[in-house]
Write an enzyme that holds these catalytic residues in place. Structure first.
Site: not given
Length: 616
Positions: A261, A347, A375
């Site tokens: 990253k 979630e 969600r």
């Protein structure tokens, strides 16, 4: 292009990404990490015929540059410009629109099966991140794909991060193969030593080695995927070779690609969490650009307040779904790690996990962005509200969030939460009131309680010197004025409405203003004693009008026969998805900037004789 030309291309792309994002902000680290992977994908697949489905799609800047948006890339995340995520309405090259993690594999599988049904012949590729494996939906799609045996290529872009460091057993397994030198060393030696005819036995021996060193192949092959990897995600030649051959394989294939990253940009490598996504920054040293008079952010005030409470009450725990820094819970993680849980991008699990904690006497503080809590809607209803469990929810990024656009605008929460029984919903006008609400939620034990607040800085510098436990369902009188004209702003809109009121005073109009900080329950005393008797009622909310706060006021008045001879005007978001761009531009587009509020109020009152109140 030759491979040395591709390496130069990769360097130029990184320079362009840094140049544009340093001005516009955006997801820097994820895009710098997939430059070579994107180049290799576009050497071997031909969108829009071939379908490349990106999970989350915050890492598609390179893809946009190399398809049809190079000339417009400078408009990234700007009002009227290209989006920061894939968007099927923006380009035919975008096979799928996304902004939330975990959708790519399910969508790609659907596209692949549709291809087979219609007898067409094209490739389908899903690009997922290692953090996506914490999303239950991804595992559901893997289970389905393996059983169907459909031709589908999945690229696992493994960089060890979601936004923060990845968590959980799958992340540990993937990390194990990255750092374990035994697997890579033995594999390379096998293929160097064995003659070409011995490759078959080499692959069999490789299977044994994978098992010995706990390679993730076992997981994916259990689901029915042919596993290839791990591959250096910054080696274009190797990626090119693997992808070229993968197209000829039948059934579901998973290619495990190891990337870094922020690759190629030192500031992003040093601080991958910050450079996952940020505003404008100095491209030389990577330092964020902030005004010297900048006020603290809501999330920071929330995080500090949670730490204060957790230090006083050992039963208080914080829960986040892979967003510690974004929600402010990184402060709790760093201060009281034993009272902090990061459950990954999950979630639904986060909510039910919190419900279980609450059922057993712990006091969970669940911090999830408004748009991501959608969600877990079933869990909120079935596992929390139905059992009236005291779970404290804190919804950051409520309202219009700006540059991230429609996938991240938190403009539905008042509507979808207000419909649930046994709930309390609050919205603070500023940082000090946010602190009051966090403390109020701490003390509340009669079911789930929600605090929703906007992204970014608080509207005024907070005092942070004291807190008050708010009486549930009680509003705050801000301006005592003409009882015939009542203004009811919620949360973010309190200060803009107060500024509009100052201008109304100059016009000889003196409305009464309440801070409608409780969306549920409404303040029955004010509704009965003030709103029912008013001739003009104006509501203001950064939520869709359908089912929001204004609807609650209308319902209350209608049930009591209080609409006769009364004009109720609701200011809120229209019934459509709002584009990306700076918040002030978006507010102007939908008629919620201060000028539009003023003209809207005046147009209703124009020609009507209103009682004037002496300013003193």
């Amino acid at each position: 292009m030759k491979y040395n030309q591709l390496e130069e291309l990769a360097r130029e792309i990184r320079e362009l990404v840094v140049e544009v994002t340093s001005k516009n902000g955006g997801h820097v680290g994820p895009n710098l990490g997939v430059v070579e992977l994107t180049i290799a994908l576009l050497r071997n697949f031909s969108p829009p015929r071939d379908k490349i489905v990106w999970d989350v799609s915050h890492q598609t800047y390179v893809y946009k540059i190399l398809t049809d948006r190079r000339e417009r890339f400078h408009t990234l995340r700007q009002y009227g410009g290209i989006a920061g995520f894939s968007n099927i309405f923006e380009s035919e090259y975008d096979a799928w629109g996304a902004g939330h993690a975990g959708t790519a594999l399910s969508a790609a599988l659907g596209i692949a099966k549709a291809r087979d049904y219609t007898g067409e012949d094209y490739n389908v590729v899903a690009v997922i991140g290692d953090a996506t494996l914490t999303v239950g939906m991804t595992l559901e799609a893997m289970n389905n794909a393996g059983s169907l045996g459909v031709d589908l290529i999945t690229i696992l872009n493994d960089n060890g991060w979601s936004i923060d460091k990845n968590v959980g057993r799958i992340a540990q397994m993937l990390a194990h193969v990255q750092v374990n030198p035994l697997y890579n060393t033995l594999r390379d030696k096998i293929y160097r030593i064995l003659p070409r005819k011995g490759k078959y036995w080499g692959s069999k021996l490789e299977d044994v080695i994978k098992t010995v060193v706990q390679d993730p192949a076992a997981l994916f092959e259990f689901f029915g995927f042919r596993y290839i990897g791990p591959i250096d995600g910054h080696d274009i030649r190797r990626l090119d070779d693997i992808l070229r051959h993968a197209k000829d394989l039948k059934g579901p294939v998973l290619i495990h690609v190891i990337t870094e990253k922020g690759h190629g940009y030192v500031p992003a490598l040093k601080d991958p969490e910050t450079f996952h996504g940020l505003g404008s920054y100095d491209k030389v040293d990577g330092s964020p650009r902030r005004r010297p008079d900048a006020r603290p952010k809501y999330s920071k005030i929330f995080g500090k307040t949670v730490v204060e409470i957790a230090q006083r009450d050992i039963k208080v725990v914080g829960i986040t779904a892979a967003m510690p820094k974004g929600t402010g819970l990184d402060l709790l993680r760093d201060t009281l790690p034993s009272q902090y849980y990061d459950v990954g991008i999950a979630e639904q699990h986060a909510v039910t996990f919190a419900a279980g904690l609450a059922r057993a006497g712990v006091k969970p503080f669940v911090a999830i962005y408004s748009t991501f809590l959608q969600r877990a809607y079933d869990s909120v209803i079935h596992d929390v509200a139905l059992q009236r469990l005291p779970v404290r929810f804190f919804l950051d990024r409520a309202g219009l969030v700006g540059d991230d656009g429609p996938t991240h605008h938190g403009v539905f929460d008042l509507s979808y939460l207000r419909a649930i029984p046994n709930t309390v919903i609050m919205a603070p006008k500023d940082g000090d009131e946010l602190r009051d609400m966090v403390y109020t939620a701490w003390k509340y034990e009669d079911g789930p309680i929600f605090v929703r607040f906007p992204r970014g800085e608080v509207p005024v510098h907070p005092a942070l010197n004291k807190v008050s436990i708010l009486p549930i369902g009680k509003w705050e009188i801000l301006v005592e004025g003409d009882p015939d004209i009542v203004l009811l702003p919620v949360g973010y809109f309190v200060y803009p409405v107060l500024r509009v009121v100052e201008r109304l005073h100059d016009m000889g109009v003196y409305p009464t203003v309440y801070n409608a900080r409780f969306i549920k329950p409404l303040d029955a005393e004010v509704m009965e004693g003030v709103v029912l008797g008013a001739r003009y009622v104006f509501t203001f909310e950064d939520n869709v009008l359908a089912g929001g706060f204004g609807s609650a006021v209308l319902e209350y008045l209608s049930e009591r026969g209080g609409l006769d001879g009364k004009r109720v005007v609701r200011f809120g978001l229209p019934d459509r998805f709002i584009t990306h761009g700076k918040k002030d531009l978006l507010l102007k587009e939908v008629g919620l900037d201060e000028e539009s509020l003023l003209s809207g109020i005046v147009s209703v009152l124009e020609g009507v004789r209103v009682r004037k109140r002496d300013r003193t």
